[in-house]
Design a protein around this motif. Structure first.
Motif, mmCIF file in Angstrom:
data_model
loop_
_atom_site.group_PDB
_atom_site.id
_atom_site.type_symbol
_atom_site.label_atom_id
_atom_site.label_comp_id
_atom_site.label_asym_id
_atom_site.label_seq_id
_atom_site.Cartn_x
_atom_site.Cartn_y
_atom_site.Cartn_z
ATOM 1 N N ILE A 4 7.544 -26.578 -17.948
ATOM 2 C CA ILE A 4 8.193 -25.704 -19.080
ATOM 3 C C ILE A 4 8.577 -26.319 -20.157
ATOM 4 C CG2 ILE A 4 9.700 -23.789 -19.374
ATOM 5 C CD1 ILE A 4 8.338 -23.373 -16.932
ATOM 6 N N LYS A 5 7.774 -26.175 -21.404
ATOM 7 C CA LYS A 5 8.043 -26.887 -22.538
ATOM 8 C C LYS A 5 8.850 -26.354 -23.575
ATOM 9 C CE LYS A 5 4.962 -29.604 -20.980
ATOM 10 N NZ LYS A 5 5.457 -31.038 -20.186
ATOM 11 N N GLY A 6 9.252 -27.018 -24.618
ATOM 12 C CA GLY A 6 9.700 -26.365 -25.726
ATOM 13 C C GLY A 6 11.018 -25.523 -25.601
ATOM 14 N N ASP A 7 10.926 -24.484 -26.309
ATOM 15 C CA ASP A 7 12.150 -23.561 -26.278
ATOM 16 C C ASP A 7 12.252 -22.831 -24.864
ATOM 17 O OD1 ASP A 7 13.158 -24.319 -28.949
ATOM 18 O OD2 ASP A 7 12.176 -22.560 -29.639
ATOM 19 N N ASN A 8 10.878 -22.657 -24.400
ATOM 20 C CA ASN A 8 11.047 -21.867 -23.109
ATOM 21 C C ASN A 8 11.884 -22.621 -22.077
ATOM 22 O OD1 ASN A 8 9.339 -20.000 -24.177
ATOM 23 N ND2 ASN A 8 7.671 -20.502 -22.746
ATOM 24 N N GLY A 39 12.322 -10.448 -29.224
ATOM 25 C CA GLY A 39 11.350 -11.296 -29.794
ATOM 26 C C GLY A 39 10.543 -12.217 -28.744
ATOM 27 N N PRO A 40 9.314 -12.646 -29.133
ATOM 28 C CA PRO A 40 8.486 -13.605 -28.347
ATOM 29 C C PRO A 40 9.749 -14.878 -28.036
ATOM 30 C CG PRO A 40 7.820 -13.872 -30.590
ATOM 31 C CD PRO A 40 8.675 -12.593 -30.646
ATOM 32 N N HIS A 41 9.675 -15.549 -26.873
ATOM 33 C CA HIS A 41 10.478 -16.712 -26.670
ATOM 34 C C HIS A 41 11.941 -16.631 -26.872
ATOM 35 C CE1 HIS A 41 6.439 -18.651 -26.168
ATOM 36 N NE2 HIS A 41 6.333 -18.011 -27.534
ATOM 37 N N SER A 42 12.480 -15.387 -26.589
ATOM 38 C CA SER A 42 13.796 -15.069 -26.740
ATOM 39 C C SER A 42 14.532 -14.576 -25.507
ATOM 40 C CB SER A 42 13.929 -14.003 -27.763
ATOM 41 O OG SER A 42 13.310 -14.321 -28.919
ATOM 42 N N ALA A 43 15.993 -14.754 -25.682
ATOM 43 C CA ALA A 43 16.606 -14.289 -24.454
ATOM 44 C C ALA A 43 18.224 -13.599 -25.239
ATOM 45 C CB ALA A 43 17.113 -15.278 -23.673
ATOM 46 N N ALA A 44 18.625 -12.738 -24.695
ATOM 47 C CA ALA A 44 19.818 -11.953 -25.094
ATOM 48 C C ALA A 44 20.741 -11.424 -23.798
ATOM 49 C CB ALA A 44 19.605 -10.933 -25.904
ATOM 50 N N PHE A 45 22.000 -11.497 -24.002
ATOM 51 C CA PHE A 45 22.853 -10.901 -22.898
ATOM 52 C C PHE A 45 23.651 -9.762 -23.893
ATOM 53 C CE2 PHE A 45 23.782 -15.424 -20.599
ATOM 54 C CZ PHE A 45 22.417 -15.259 -20.368
ATOM 55 N N ILE A 46 23.468 -8.574 -23.194
ATOM 56 C CA ILE A 46 24.201 -7.354 -24.130
ATOM 57 C C ILE A 46 25.013 -6.783 -23.251
ATOM 58 C CG2 ILE A 46 23.424 -5.680 -25.708
ATOM 59 C CD1 ILE A 46 20.532 -6.696 -25.642
ATOM 60 N N ARG A 47 26.331 -6.336 -24.124
ATOM 61 C CA ARG A 47 27.061 -5.466 -23.228
ATOM 62 C C ARG A 47 26.344 -4.333 -23.146
ATOM 63 N NH1 ARG A 47 32.509 -7.398 -23.034
ATOM 64 N NH2 ARG A 47 32.566 -8.716 -25.129
#
Ligand code: GLC
Length: 522
Positions: free
Chosen positions: A326-330, A503-511
């Motif tokens: 697993i490379k970079g931001d991933n 977005g691509p290569h993104s993650a979010a935690f949302i209420r």
């Protein structure tokens, strides 16, 4: 119902491979005092629990998983007193420590085994699983044969130098196969309890148990092994009710029935864990498929009554470094996943800075292909990466030679580093009970065919929606109702009326939902 140590519910573990963590006496190998010195580093990252690989006396044919004295710290790591001091210092910083208990086998150098090899009957004759003739090679088992005057073959549990301790057979079929309640197996259990007593009385908080499902033989459904662990748990409830027990078993329904608090997701067998991190097309590399992993996870989760007690490691001393595939931001997305799943997360030392799998190393202490994941921790940019003051050719394993190797000091200072991301993620997890170890999980998207992975975590009215997209394309989620504020984000994400766009290569935690729920107190 046995007591559950409360600290486990918010535990985020750090795994230390003692050989390679920190050397404070200049002999080229890590030691206990090195761990004590680095407790504040672990605490600063946010981890509040540690698992230490075996650090007991051993000939080190399997890096210490071949114990020759369970009650003595290997001199190369220090003394039992050093270990007690480590427990005390860790506790002062709010860190709990699990030692590694290897109940299935010893080294063939263990004095018990040497006694059991003798032709004349003695106290240890039945401590291991022996046939009654050296000519018998029992089907389905590997054995040690022809090394002793005792006329028998001894069953091994893993490598040839690791004879299997005798806990009996669930269904004895041959005269040499002892029943679980025979005196030999019973004495082995008592010896195991004595080892546990020894370390628990010195301040250890519990054990990670090696090959926990392997103890009773001819035990297809593992009913015998479960009963054995129930016996151990009853002893703990009586004498050390606070002792935490985490198994290397990979079948949480069985290990929890045996009284373990948590079980590991294994990187071998049917778990599909490797689909995520370590295969030709891993999900977190952005081109894989997580759906079989999710299906298996749900199956195990349901079987263990949705208790959420399956621990997912970032890696460990037995598998390739996360950073190999697993490379970079991933890599950040992989941690966003690990740190938002139920069960206690385990961070393998150095994964938080993206340490490499060191290619092409000669095997050290039975590491074989695992050696590349066991190289010294890279603390800073000084000589030997700050691991040891020994000449570099005396190090236990060579340091990663790459010029751009990451190091802890630089990453600690850099807000934009992987380590800082991991630290932020741990902090978010620890301030929301829904994200903690016991929170429930419901999968919304299973990561099939380059789609994101999405799930809702909930606890006591608080609900948090997690979405992770390692792919190159953005994704519009239209069926997640009631999303409100974003409590963690990496990359791009915006909330819409019907869900969100990630977005691509993104993650979010949302209420999610009206009820804002309870913020965890710690
Ligand atoms: C476990 C350990 C591994 C060891 C084996 C035998 O799988 O994690 O390192 O070689 O057991 O004890």
């Amino acid at each position: 119902m046995s007591k559950r140590p409360e600290w486990l519910d918010a535990a985020v573990f750090y795994e230390i491979y003692p050989q390679s963590f920190k050397d404070t006496d200049g002999d080229g190998i890590g030691n206990i005092n090195g761990m004590t010195e680095k407790l504040s580093y672990i605490r600063e990252l946010g981890c509040n629990a540690i698992w230490i690989n075996p650090c007991f006396e051993s000939p080190f044919g399997d890096a210490g998983y071949d114990v020759s004295d369970y009650c003595r710290i290997a001199p190369r790591y220090g003394t039992n007193d050093d270990m007690v001091r480590l427990f005390e210092e860790a506790h002062k910083q709010g860190i709990h420590i699990l030692l590694d208990l290897v109940p299935g086998h010893t080294s063939w150098d263990h004095p018990w085994f040497k006694e059991s090899m003798k032709a004349a009957r003695n106290e240890y004759t039945d401590r291991y699983v022996w046939t009654d003739s050296v000519w018998e090679e029992p089907e389905g088992f590997s054995t040690i044969r022809g090394l002793s005057e005792r006329d028998g073959s001894c069953i091994v549990n893993f490598f040839t130098h690791q004879p299997a301790l005798n806990y009996g057979f669930y269904r004895p079929e041959k005269p040499w196969q002892q029943a679980m309640d025979a005196p030999g197996p019973q004495a082995t259990i008592e010896a195991l309890k004595d080892i546990m007593r020894f370390w628990l009385s010195k301040g250890c908080d519990g054990f990670r148990v090696d090959m926990a499902g392997s103890l009773v033989k001819n035990d297809e459904d593992q009913k015998g092994t479960i009963a054995l662990w129930q016996n151990i748990r009853a002893f703990l409830d009586e004498e050390y009710p606070e002792a935490a027990m985490v198994s290397e078993w990979g079948e949480p329904d069985k290990s929890l029935a045996g009284g373990f608090h948590m079980d590991f997701l294994l990187h071998f067998g049917p778990s599909h864990y490797n689909d995520l991190f370590r295969c030709e097309k891993p999900f977190f590399a952005g081109n894989g498929d997580a759906s079989e992993f999710v299906a298996k996870y749900i199956e195990n989760y349901e079987r263990s009554e949705r208790k959420g007690l399956i621990c997912i490691p970032s890696g460990n001393h037995d598998m390739d470094r996360l950073a190999r595939h697993i490379k970079g931001d991933n890599r950040r997305l992989a941690f966003a996943f690990l740190l938002s799943m139920p069960g206690a997360p385990y961070i393998y030392y150095g994964d938080e800075i993206g340490m490499n799998y060191v290619e092409g190393l000669a095997s050290v202490e039975g590491g074989y292909g695992r050696t590349g994941s066991r190289s010294p921790m890279q603390w800073d940019t000084s000589e030997n990466a700050g691991f040891s003051s020994a000449p570099s050719d005396r190090l236990y394993i060579p340091i990663d030679p790459s010029e751009d190797r990451p190091d802890a000091a630089s990453q600690t200072e850099d807000e934009a580093s992987l380590r800082s991301e991991v630290k932020r993620l741990i902090a978010v997890r620890q301030s929301h009970k829904a994200l903690n170890n016991l929170g429930d999980i419901e999968f919304i998207l299973n990561g099939a065919k380059e789609k994101p992975l999405a799930y809702t975590r909930s606890f006591d009215g608080e609900k948090i929606f997690v979405i992770i997209n390692p792919a190159d394309e953005k994704y519009e989620m239209t069926s997640a109702e009631g999303l409100s504020d974003i409590i963690y984000k990496f990359g791009e994400c915006s909330v819409t009326d019907t869900g969100c766009v990630i977005g691509p290569h993104s993650a979010a935690f949302i209420r999610q939902g009206a009820d804002r729920g309870s913020e965890a107190s710690e």
